[in-house]
Design a protein around this motif. Structure first.
Motif, mmCIF file in Angstrom:
data_model
loop_
_atom_site.group_PDB
_atom_site.id
_atom_site.type_symbol
_atom_site.label_atom_id
_atom_site.label_comp_id
_atom_site.label_asym_id
_atom_site.label_seq_id
_atom_site.Cartn_x
_atom_site.Cartn_y
_atom_site.Cartn_z
ATOM 1 N N ALA A 16 0.808 -1.217 0.000
ATOM 2 C CA ALA A 16 0.000 0.000 0.000
ATOM 3 C C ALA A 16 0.842 1.269 0.000
ATOM 4 O O ALA A 16 0.300 2.364 -0.186
ATOM 5 N N GLN A 17 2.148 1.136 0.173
ATOM 6 C CA GLN A 17 3.024 2.309 0.200
ATOM 7 C C GLN A 17 3.833 2.461 -1.082
ATOM 8 O O GLN A 17 4.547 3.466 -1.248
ATOM 9 N N ARG A 18 3.731 1.510 -1.974
ATOM 10 C CA ARG A 18 4.554 1.553 -3.183
ATOM 11 C C ARG A 18 4.134 2.679 -4.116
ATOM 12 O O ARG A 18 2.960 3.046 -4.197
ATOM 13 N N THR A 19 5.102 3.250 -4.797
ATOM 14 C CA THR A 19 4.862 4.304 -5.784
ATOM 15 C C THR A 19 5.616 3.965 -7.065
ATOM 16 O O THR A 19 6.608 3.239 -7.025
ATOM 17 N N PRO A 20 5.175 4.499 -8.209
ATOM 18 C CA PRO A 20 3.922 5.230 -8.426
ATOM 19 C C PRO A 20 2.733 4.294 -8.362
ATOM 20 O O PRO A 20 2.882 3.069 -8.368
ATOM 21 N N TYR A 21 1.539 4.879 -8.308
ATOM 22 C CA TYR A 21 0.342 4.064 -8.162
ATOM 23 C C TYR A 21 -0.837 4.763 -8.834
ATOM 24 O O TYR A 21 -0.766 5.934 -9.207
ATOM 25 N N ARG A 22 -1.926 4.029 -8.976
ATOM 26 C CA ARG A 22 -3.178 4.581 -9.478
ATOM 27 C C ARG A 22 -4.257 4.371 -8.427
ATOM 28 O O ARG A 22 -4.311 3.321 -7.773
ATOM 29 N N VAL A 23 -5.082 5.374 -8.250
ATOM 30 C CA VAL A 23 -6.262 5.275 -7.392
ATOM 31 C C VAL A 23 -7.482 5.150 -8.291
ATOM 32 O O VAL A 23 -7.666 5.941 -9.217
ATOM 33 N N ILE A 24 -8.303 4.151 -8.025
ATOM 34 C CA ILE A 24 -9.512 3.951 -8.819
ATOM 35 C C ILE A 24 -10.538 5.003 -8.422
ATOM 36 O O ILE A 24 -10.924 5.104 -7.251
ATOM 37 N N THR A 25 -10.976 5.791 -9.393
ATOM 38 C CA THR A 25 -11.949 6.845 -9.118
ATOM 39 C C THR A 25 -13.302 6.562 -9.759
ATOM 40 O O THR A 25 -14.255 7.312 -9.546
ATOM 41 N N GLY A 80 -11.705 3.877 -4.959
ATOM 42 C CA GLY A 80 -10.797 4.129 -3.847
ATOM 43 C C GLY A 80 -9.687 3.119 -3.691
ATOM 44 O O GLY A 80 -8.764 3.334 -2.898
ATOM 45 N N VAL A 81 -9.747 2.001 -4.425
ATOM 46 C CA VAL A 81 -8.664 1.012 -4.361
ATOM 47 C C VAL A 81 -7.391 1.627 -4.940
ATOM 48 O O VAL A 81 -7.418 2.285 -5.979
ATOM 49 N N ARG A 82 -6.296 1.419 -4.243
ATOM 50 C CA ARG A 82 -4.987 1.940 -4.673
ATOM 51 C C ARG A 82 -4.114 0.772 -5.120
ATOM 52 O O ARG A 82 -3.883 -0.169 -4.353
ATOM 53 N N ILE A 83 -3.636 0.826 -6.371
ATOM 54 C CA ILE A 83 -2.830 -0.260 -6.935
ATOM 55 C C ILE A 83 -1.526 0.324 -7.474
ATOM 56 O O ILE A 83 -1.552 1.251 -8.292
ATOM 57 N N PRO A 84 -0.371 -0.199 -7.056
ATOM 58 C CA PRO A 84 0.890 0.312 -7.597
ATOM 59 C C PRO A 84 1.058 -0.058 -9.063
ATOM 60 O O PRO A 84 0.509 -1.061 -9.534
ATOM 61 N N TYR A 132 -15.473 8.513 0.081
ATOM 62 C CA TYR A 132 -14.398 9.235 0.769
ATOM 63 C C TYR A 132 -13.040 8.573 0.573
ATOM 64 O O TYR A 132 -11.999 9.254 0.557
ATOM 65 N N ARG A 133 -13.024 7.257 0.400
ATOM 66 C CA ARG A 133 -11.751 6.560 0.188
ATOM 67 C C ARG A 133 -11.060 7.047 -1.086
ATOM 68 O O ARG A 133 -9.837 7.082 -1.154
ATOM 69 N N SER A 134 -11.829 7.441 -2.104
ATOM 70 C CA SER A 134 -11.223 7.923 -3.346
ATOM 71 C C SER A 134 -10.499 9.250 -3.142
ATOM 72 O O SER A 134 -9.706 9.657 -3.989
ATOM 73 N N MET A 135 -10.748 9.908 -2.016
ATOM 74 C CA MET A 135 -10.046 11.145 -1.667
ATOM 75 C C MET A 135 -9.060 10.919 -0.530
ATOM 76 O O MET A 135 -8.581 11.868 0.089
ATOM 77 N N GLY A 136 -8.767 9.652 -0.269
ATOM 78 C CA GLY A 136 -7.748 9.313 0.731
ATOM 79 C C GLY A 136 -8.249 9.260 2.149
ATOM 80 O O GLY A 136 -7.467 9.037 3.069
ATOM 81 N N VAL A 137 -9.547 9.452 2.370
ATOM 82 C CA VAL A 137 -10.116 9.494 3.720
ATOM 83 C C VAL A 137 -10.614 8.107 4.107
ATOM 84 O O VAL A 137 -11.438 7.522 3.401
#
Length: 484
Positions: free
Chosen positions: A240-249, A272-276, A364-369
């Motif tokens: 979950a900390q890897r970069t770069p990544y895409r956030v599903i919006t 809101g799912v985050r995938i590197p 809210y997860r799509s905005m990091g909350v």
């Protein structure tokens, strides 16, 4: 969705008389189009063909509401402040689980406490999807499949990762059960869901070996073993900390089909799912396809031995995603919420959808909350700014709070949460994922229309019963966009 002891509540659709009564309760308020009510009662809208009074087709556009919102694009919290509050949530909210803080070994008492705290053996009759009673012997076997006697006195803490969207269950079974023979929607064994990339601690296995009891950051429950790949602590927590990544919006886009690597073919990625991103060459085929029109994601996969691996997958660039979390603005809250409009209600994330608390969480997860999973925990979390109401609080106090609602505020009544999106001629409107739809009709009787999906409705005519509307039953209003 409420806590593990959730109750089913009916949520309303609107009728003419209820609207008239509700509007009459808002005299003399100022005329800010985004937040306040007008000084005089607005003209009554015509009854649309849908029978949902006060809702016209134009209202289904997020642009309609954004245009009525003051400071729509102003950032309400900086990313650093959001990250700090997320850290507080893990630390201070008892409904959350900080996997990085788990001890190196788990005791029997800890594991048994998680399992028994999730659900008690069924004490009331239950029915299956065909409307037939579930035999007591079948329920006893399901409870026995938890294999409580097999929990060791101590065990090394193991980690894993979800490789697909998967149901979290109260017991290790896929059997859907219901409280009555005429209900086939509210599965009492359904709790929540995991999403690709979600980290878990693996605490126990069922007697048949088909289920694992896992602890995720927001929930502890049973999940099918085939949805989890086991891995070492460092790899699992670092994903979950890897970069770069895409956030599903988007609401729930899928990766591109591939026959070369079926494990990452058409994988659903919810909002809101985050995938590197994978470190693959941009000029070479990925799974038989040139990647120039897609993002190359590094998705978790389950190897033949059950272990964790990773494989590149393509997400089309025309699918909604972003290189980071969206800014927390009123406009983005509205846009993201309306992407789910019309999706069928899914208790505990069933039906490949979500319920009321899942809906607001993923917006809210799509905005990091990050939010707790259930309404009962969201409404009282110590890290969010909130207004609390006691049962005996006056109508005037409640209406004053309604008049002060801002876009994105979460309104809690027993068993349900709604999100405020704005006002039309002083009438507050909410978007919410509801399995109900009740209001007073012109005959003075309570009527239900079974909205059963993500719905846009005026707030004030919504009825809890013949004698109480939703305002009477508000327990908390949470302002997620405000630092506490």
């Amino acid at each position: 969705m409420t806590e593990m002891r959730r109750q089913r509540t009916a949520l309303p659709v609107l009728r003419m008389l209820a609207m008239a009564l509700a509007l009459a309760a808002l005299p003399g308020l100022a005329r800010d189009p985004a937040r306040t009510a007008p000084a005089s009662m607005p003209a009554m809208p015509a009854m649309p063909a849908s029978g949902v009074i006060g809702v016209e087709d134009a209202y289904f556009s997020p642009g309609f509401w954004i245009a009525r919102t003051q400071a729509a694009n102003r950032a309400l919290m900086a990313p650093a402040a959001i990250d700090a509050r997320n850290a507080r949530l893990l630390r201070d909210d008892d409904s959350m689980h900080d996997l990085s803080a788990l001890p190196a070994s788990l005791t029997r008492a800890q594991v048994a406490g998680w399992i028994e705290g999730l659900a008690s053996p069924p004490a009331k009759p239950l029915w299956d999807e065909a409307g037939k009673p579930v035999p007591k012997a079948s329920l006893d076997a399901i409870v026995g499949n938890r294999a409580m006697e097999a929990i060791p006195a101590n065990q090394a803490t193991r980690y894993g990762m979800a490789v697909q969207r998967a149901a979290l269950r109260a017991f290790p079974t896929a059997l859907r059960v219901f409280s009555s023979d005429d209900d086939a929607d509210i599965d009492r064994f359904q709790e929540s869901a995991l999403f690709p990339g979600d980290p878990v601690a693996i605490a126990h296995a069922s007697a048949d070996g088909q289920w694992l009891f896992v602890v995720s950051p927001r929930y502890a429950a049973w999940v099918e073993a085939k949805a989890i790949a086991s891995g070492d602590r460092a790899t699992v927590l670092a994903y979950a900390q890897r970069t770069p990544y895409r956030v599903i919006t988007g609401a729930k886009p899928r990766t591109v089909f591939t026959r070369e690597e079926p494990r990452v073919s058409e994988v659903q990625l919810d909002m809101g799912v985050r995938i590197p991103q994978a470190g693959a060459p941009l000029d070479e085929p990925v799974n038989g396809q040139h990647p120039y029109s897609a993002w190359i994601l590094d998705l978790p996969v389950r190897n033949a031995d059950g272990g964790l691996g990773f494989a590149p997958a393509l997400l089309q660039k025309n699918a909604d995603s972003a290189p980071g979390y969206l800014p927390l603005t009123r406009a983005n809250i509205i846009r993201q919420a309306f992407k789910f409009l019309g999706e069928r209600y899914g208790w505990g994330h069933s039906y490949n959808g979500r319920d009321c608390s899942g809906f607001v969480s993923e917006v809210y997860r799509s905005m990091g909350v990050q939010l707790p999973r259930n309404t009962s925990d969201q409404a009282v979390s110590p890290v969010f700014a909130r207004t609390h109401f006691e049962a005996g609080d006056s109508r005037a106090k409640r209406m004053a709070a309604v008049a002060a609602l801002d876009v994105g505020d979460l309104i809690y009544i027993p068993g349900h949460v709604m999100m405020f999106v704005g006002r039309i001629d002083g009438m507050p409107y909410v978007i919410h994922d509801t399995n109900g739809g009740s209001t007073l009709g012109a005959d003075g009787e309570l009527h239900s229309m079974h909205l059963n999906g993500v719905s846009l409705t005026p707030l004030l005519p919504l009825r809890f019963g013949k004698d109480h509307d939703y305002v009477d039953r508000i327990t908390n209003i949470v302002r997620v966009t405000k630092r506490q």
